[in-house]
Write a protein that holds these residues in place. Structure first.
Motif, PDB file in Angstrom:
ATOM      1  N   TYR A 155     -19.241  71.429  20.845  1.00 36.52           N
ATOM      2  CA  TYR A 155     -20.669  71.704  20.987  1.00 36.52           C
ATOM      3  C   TYR A 155     -21.345  70.646  21.860  1.00 36.52           C
ATOM      4  O   TYR A 155     -22.222  70.954  22.666  1.00 36.52           O
ATOM      5  CB  TYR A 155     -21.332  71.757  19.610  1.00 36.52           C
TER       6      TYR A 155
ATOM      7  N   GLU B  73     -26.527  82.111  27.192  1.00 40.64           N
ATOM      8  CA  GLU B  73     -26.762  80.667  27.115  1.00 40.64           C
ATOM      9  C   GLU B  73     -25.789  80.080  26.104  1.00 40.64           C
ATOM     10  O   GLU B  73     -25.290  80.773  25.224  1.00 40.64           O
ATOM     11  CB  GLU B  73     -28.209  80.342  26.729  1.00 40.64           C
ATOM     12  N   ARG B  74     -25.536  78.806  26.258  1.00 37.41           N
ATOM     13  CA  ARG B  74     -24.585  78.123  25.370  1.00 37.41           C
ATOM     14  C   ARG B  74     -25.140  78.085  23.953  1.00 37.41           C
ATOM     15  O   ARG B  74     -26.245  77.597  23.717  1.00 37.41           O
ATOM     16  CB  ARG B  74     -24.330  76.712  25.883  1.00 37.41           C
ATOM     17  N   GLU B  75     -24.373  78.623  23.027  1.00 35.00           N
ATOM     18  CA  GLU B  75     -24.790  78.716  21.631  1.00 35.00           C
ATOM     19  C   GLU B  75     -23.618  78.409  20.713  1.00 35.00           C
ATOM     20  O   GLU B  75     -22.454  78.521  21.110  1.00 35.00           O
ATOM     21  CB  GLU B  75     -25.295  80.129  21.297  1.00 35.00           C
ATOM     22  N   TYR B  76     -23.958  78.082  19.502  1.00 34.22           N
ATOM     23  CA  TYR B  76     -23.002  77.868  18.418  1.00 34.22           C
ATOM     24  C   TYR B  76     -23.014  79.140  17.570  1.00 34.22           C
ATOM     25  O   TYR B  76     -24.082  79.617  17.176  1.00 34.22           O
ATOM     26  CB  TYR B  76     -23.456  76.650  17.605  1.00 34.22           C
TER      27      TYR B  76
ATOM     28  N   ASP C  41     -18.543  79.747  31.551  1.00 36.15           N
ATOM     29  CA  ASP C  41     -19.232  78.472  31.365  1.00 36.15           C
ATOM     30  C   ASP C  41     -20.736  78.697  31.542  1.00 36.15           C
ATOM     31  O   ASP C  41     -21.179  79.797  31.888  1.00 36.15           O
ATOM     32  CB  ASP C  41     -18.708  77.401  32.325  1.00 36.15           C
ATOM     33  N   ALA C  42     -21.518  77.673  31.298  1.00 41.63           N
ATOM     34  CA  ALA C  42     -22.975  77.801  31.345  1.00 41.63           C
ATOM     35  C   ALA C  42     -23.458  78.286  32.714  1.00 41.63           C
ATOM     36  O   ALA C  42     -24.374  79.107  32.796  1.00 41.63           O
ATOM     37  CB  ALA C  42     -23.632  76.468  30.981  1.00 41.63           C
TER      38      ALA C  42
ATOM     39  N   SER D 137     -23.035  82.160  33.104  1.00 46.78           N
ATOM     40  CA  SER D 137     -23.488  83.041  32.021  1.00 46.78           C
ATOM     41  C   SER D 137     -24.435  84.155  32.491  1.00 46.78           C
ATOM     42  O   SER D 137     -24.340  85.284  32.013  1.00 46.78           O
ATOM     43  CB  SER D 137     -24.123  82.234  30.890  1.00 46.78           C
TER      44      SER D 137
ATOM     45  N   MET E 106     -18.014  77.990  20.049  1.00 43.02           N
ATOM     46  CA  MET E 106     -19.045  77.777  21.064  1.00 43.02           C
ATOM     47  C   MET E 106     -18.816  78.784  22.179  1.00 43.02           C
ATOM     48  O   MET E 106     -17.675  79.057  22.530  1.00 43.02           O
ATOM     49  CB  MET E 106     -18.909  76.374  21.663  1.00 43.02           C
TER      50      MET E 106
ATOM     51  N   SER F 205     -20.849  80.429  25.988  1.00 43.60           N
ATOM     52  CA  SER F 205     -21.991  80.496  26.901  1.00 43.60           C
ATOM     53  C   SER F 205     -22.408  81.936  27.172  1.00 43.60           C
ATOM     54  O   SER F 205     -23.410  82.173  27.850  1.00 43.60           O
ATOM     55  CB  SER F 205     -21.655  79.799  28.223  1.00 43.60           C
TER      56      SER F 205
END
Length: 180
Positions: free
Chosen positions: A109, A74-77, A14-15, A18, A139, A141
């Motif tokens: 997202y 980091e949280r990314e698509y 999770d974020a 990360s 998605m 992180s």
């Protein structure tokens, strides 16, 4: 001219976790010889993220010496680029139509839970990341992005790395091939 990136995503992070996962994974890459520190190495598509040069173990797998690993904490698509499609059932190979998947990934997202899908052909049910996402989207992180240089897509490298990451570090690692 086209370009590829192999995106290895750890869906178990999770974020908040990360940065810790980044330290763990990068240390593992270096200690096992997959990568090595080189302050001049970067991927132009991921230039704001730390990168390592290919190490001796990667180079032994016939990879291009100009390749690199970028570590994205980091949280990314993530998506497959040109030719992005829906996830494929790992049991019967049914592929969901992309137009049915986009709203689910959009909710994910926006902070929703990882979608759960049921295959309309064989009734198998699993979390989104349990499906074959090789040409889909997700998605995450934490991710490791492989720029294979001029060597192009290397299924052997991806398969070997995913197996080693899962065995040595655990997590829910998935792969998406990005064609740029």
């Amino acid at each position: 001219m086209s370009d590829n990136r192999e995106q290895l995503l750890d869906l178990s992070v999770d974020a908040e976790g990360s940065e810790e996962r980044f330290s763990q994974v990068r240390s593992w890459f270096r200690s096992t010889g997959w990568s090595m520190a080189d302050p001049t190495v970067y991927d132009p598509y991921y230039d704001k993220h730390p990168a390592d040069a290919f190490g001796p173990r990667t180079l032994a797998a016939s990879a291009d010496a100009n390749g690199s690993y970028s570590f994205v904490a980091e949280r990314e698509y993530y998506f497959a680029g040109e030719g992005t499609g829906g996830p494929v059932c790992t049991r019967c190979t049914f592929q969901f139509p992309l137009e049915l998947i986009v709203p689910l990934v959009s909710e994910w997202y926006d902070g929703g839970p990882e979608p759960r899908l049921a295959c309309p052909d064989c009734s198998w049910t699993g979390l989104f990341g349990d499906w074959d996402l090789g040409s889909c989207m997700a998605m995450a992180s934490f991710a490791v992005i492989i720029d294979t240089g001029t060597g192009g897509y290397s299924p052997e490298l991806v398969t070997t790395l995913l197996e080693a990451l899962r065995t040595d570090l655990g997590g829910r690692w998935v792969h998406i091939n990005k064609y740029i």
